[in-house]
Design an enzyme around this catalytic site. Structure first.
Site, PDB file in Angstrom:
ATOM      1  N   LYS A 180       0.863  -1.184   0.000  1.00 47.60           N
ATOM      2  CA  LYS A 180       0.000   0.000   0.000  1.00 47.60           C
ATOM      3  C   LYS A 180       0.897   1.231   0.000  1.00 47.60           C
ATOM      4  CE  LYS A 180      -1.700   2.885   3.133  1.00 47.60           C
ATOM      5  NZ  LYS A 180      -1.794   4.120   2.344  1.00 47.60           N
ATOM      6  N   GLY A 233       6.802   5.238   8.767  1.00 50.05           N
ATOM      7  CA  GLY A 233       5.934   6.407   8.948  1.00 50.05           C
ATOM      8  C   GLY A 233       6.129   6.983  10.335  1.00 50.05           C
ATOM      9  N   SER A 234       5.064   7.601  10.840  1.00 50.18           N
ATOM     10  CA  SER A 234       5.202   8.292  12.124  1.00 50.18           C
ATOM     11  C   SER A 234       5.182   7.302  13.290  1.00 50.18           C
ATOM     12  CB  SER A 234       4.055   9.291  12.297  1.00 50.18           C
ATOM     13  OG  SER A 234       2.853   8.581  12.484  1.00 50.18           O
ATOM     14  N   VAL A 237       1.499   6.321  14.276  1.00 47.10           N
ATOM     15  CA  VAL A 237       0.883   5.258  13.461  1.00 47.10           C
ATOM     16  C   VAL A 237       1.621   3.934  13.695  1.00 47.10           C
ATOM     17  CG1 VAL A 237       0.278   4.517  11.119  1.00 47.10           C
ATOM     18  CG2 VAL A 237       0.032   6.919  11.761  1.00 47.10           C
ATOM     19  N   GLY A 238       2.934   4.009  13.891  1.00 43.99           N
ATOM     20  CA  GLY A 238       3.708   2.798  14.146  1.00 43.99           C
ATOM     21  C   GLY A 238       3.189   2.039  15.363  1.00 43.99           C
ATOM     22  N   GLU A 255       9.649   1.457  11.095  1.00 40.89           N
ATOM     23  CA  GLU A 255      10.704   2.444  10.853  1.00 40.89           C
ATOM     24  C   GLU A 255      10.063   3.805  11.047  1.00 40.89           C
ATOM     25  OE1 GLU A 255      13.891   1.478  10.238  1.00 40.89           O
ATOM     26  OE2 GLU A 255      13.950   3.593  10.773  1.00 40.89           O
ATOM     27  N   GLU A 390       9.549  15.593  16.386  1.00 40.67           N
ATOM     28  CA  GLU A 390       9.849  15.549  14.953  1.00 40.67           C
ATOM     29  C   GLU A 390       8.904  16.493  14.214  1.00 40.67           C
ATOM     30  OE1 GLU A 390       8.945  11.918  12.645  1.00 40.67           O
ATOM     31  OE2 GLU A 390      10.971  12.109  11.836  1.00 40.67           O
TER      32      GLU A 390
END
Ligand code: UN1
Length: 498
Positions: A180, A233-234, A237-238, A255, A390
């Site tokens: 995706k 991603g962030s 969300v991780g 990551e 970040e």
């Protein structure tokens, strides 16, 4: 100028065919440097589409896992050759959909080429181990075996490099894939799939479903037939990915964020350090998880650094990434731009001194894009939010430090641990930093960006969950070790007893 031609309509790729989504709706992929330009319409897919893709991948896995790894690798090798041939066009399309400058999108495609060649080479290695058994007439070894269907969820900042970091090791080790891509950059993954297909990848081995995290990402990571998930991603969300995978104990590789630092010592080559801070801070408009978003400078050279660095930042040419004169492109989308603007306000309210930039650019050619000035805060305190969180945009926070020990403490004083760097000409300082900087990547006399594909990539603490991608380290995530004992003694032998 508005485009009058109808945008190109793209489809999902399932079981070797380009197919419509069951959802029958689509999202737009627009150029962040000129939002009048619609690059294409991509399917807003549904859980049903995900299910079809996973079923196709599960079916294809039955035969793909049995294709000898060197033969799988030959397909990758051919794909790498096509990537080389098409590099320039791929880079241009990537700049159009993502915004970063052409030199960088060429680098992104090059990173995909490097990874594809590297993993093609692994097809003739995939080394296991043989070792003596403790018992006579017994043989011991371990081999890598594939896991099954890999669910890959990829970000927009490296639209082809990062999908290749995940796809190539997954394929060479014998897994099949459902990917995706980020909704901001599906075109680059579309190109990658076309190239793998042209290179001879059998149907069903690689599938793409486009759409949102909720409609596509969530069902993908929870699907019972998905054997592993890799996500970039962030950190927020991780954590959700990790939770989604936890009930089934599905392995996931995460990551995530970074708050990377450059340490500038009083014995550094200051001009070199400034070059590094510019490239590390504002390359990709700061939208890298490896971006050098913090700089700690030894108090003895602090004011000289600040004066020279901010002067250089003010000369950076912002614009459309397709213009060869441009040094920094736009932010990728409205929400990313808003995040940057929000953090500029946060920095001002925290009492950091705004020394360069600080504003959205809206005049003339900037009006149709998500452009923001390269921005520098100085005299920051390491505890400020702009030094801890970040931002993922063109904002660099500079702070003074007392010396090496203090610098390393500041460096390690954040929740992330991806990349760090020190500029020094003192070998003792360099080795001290190499030992004590608690990040997955450390640079000496180079900025925090620029990882190469044959070495492990990843970070400590909240940057990930301990796995590494890139290099042969990636093979450890995409394969299982199988330990095999062969007893040719023709009698029962009891380990640890006989
Ligand atoms: C990322 O920012 O997510 O080391 C990846 C680098 C690049 C990869 C960055 N080779 O900056």
């Amino acid at each position: 100028m508005a485009t009058s031609v109808a945008p190109k309509v793209f489809k999902n790729f399932i079981d070797g065919e380009w197919v419509e989504s069951r959802g029958n709706t689509a999202f737009e992929n627009r150029n962040p440097a000129n939002t009048d330009e619609c690059i294409g319409m991509f399917p807003s897919s549904t859980e049903e589409d995900v299910n079809s893709a996973v079923e196709a991948a599960a079916e294809a896995y039955k035969s793909w896992r049995l294709v000898p790894a060197p033969k799988r690798a030959e397909i990758l090798y051919r794909a790498a050759e096509i990537l080389v041939r098409r590099k320039e066009d791929l880079a241009r399309d990537m700049t159009r959909e993502m915004g970063k400058i052409l030199a960088e999108t060429r680098g992104d495609v090059q990173e995909a080429i490097d990874m594809t060649y590297f993993m093609a080479g692994e097809g003739r290695r995939l080394f296991g181990k043989t070792t003596p058994s403790e018992l006579p007439n017994k043989f011991a070894m371990c081999v890598r075996m594939p896991k099954g269907v890999a669910g890959l969820i990829t970000p927009w900042n490296f639209p082809m490099a990062i999908p290749s970091w995940k796809t190539m090791p997954a394929l060479v080790t014998g897994n099949t894939v459902v990917i995706k891509p980020a909704t901001d950059t599906p075109l680059s993954v579309y190109h990658m799939i076309q190239i793998l297909t042209e290179a001879g990848l059998p149907r069903g081995v690689m599938n793409m479903v486009t759409g949102s995290g909720t409609s596509v990402g969530a069902p993908l990571m929870k699907h019972p037939q998905v054997a592993l998930v890799s996500f970039t991603g962030s950190t927020g969300v991780g954590i959700q990915v990790s939770e989604a995978c936890a009930p089934a104990l599905r392995p996931c590789h995460l990551e995530l964020g970074g708050k990377n630092i450059i340490l500038v010592m009083d014995d550094a080559n200051l001009d070199l350090a400034i070059d590094g801070c510019l490239w590390g801070g504002f390359g990709t408009s700061g939208q890298r998880c490896t971006a050098s978003s913090r700089v700690a400078v030894h108090k003895k050279v602090y004011s000289e650094f600040v004066q020279k660095f901010t002067a250089r930042v003010k000369t950076l040419k912002v614009g459309d990434g397709l213009d060869p004169a441009t040094q920094m492109g736009p932010c990728v989308n409205q929400s990313q731009l808003e995040t940057v603007m929000r953090y500029v306000e946060i920095g001002k309210n925290e009492g950091a001194h705004l020394a360069a930039g600080g504003n959205r650019l809206t005049d003339g050619a900037f009006a149709k894009g998500y452009f923001h000035e390269p921005t520098v805060f100085v005299d920051c305190n390491p505890k400020m939010r702009i030094c801890q969180e970040e931002i993922f945009g063109p904002v660099v926070s500079v702070m003074p430090c007392e010396g090496l020990e203090d610098a390393v403490e500041i460096a390690n004083g954040v929740k992330y641990g991806l990349s760090s760097s020190i500029y020094t000409r003192n070998v003792n300082h360099a080795f001290y930093a190499m030992r004590d900087l608690y990040t997955g990547i450390v640079y000496i006399n180079a900025p925090t960006i620029g990882a190469e594909t044959h070495l492990p990539f990843g970070g400590t603490k909240q940057t990930g969950n301990g796995h590494r991608e890139s290099g042969d380290a990636a093979l450890d995530f995409y394969s299982e070790w199988k330990t095999i004992y062969v007893d040719y003694s023709d009698k029962l032998q009891r380990a640890q007893i006989d």
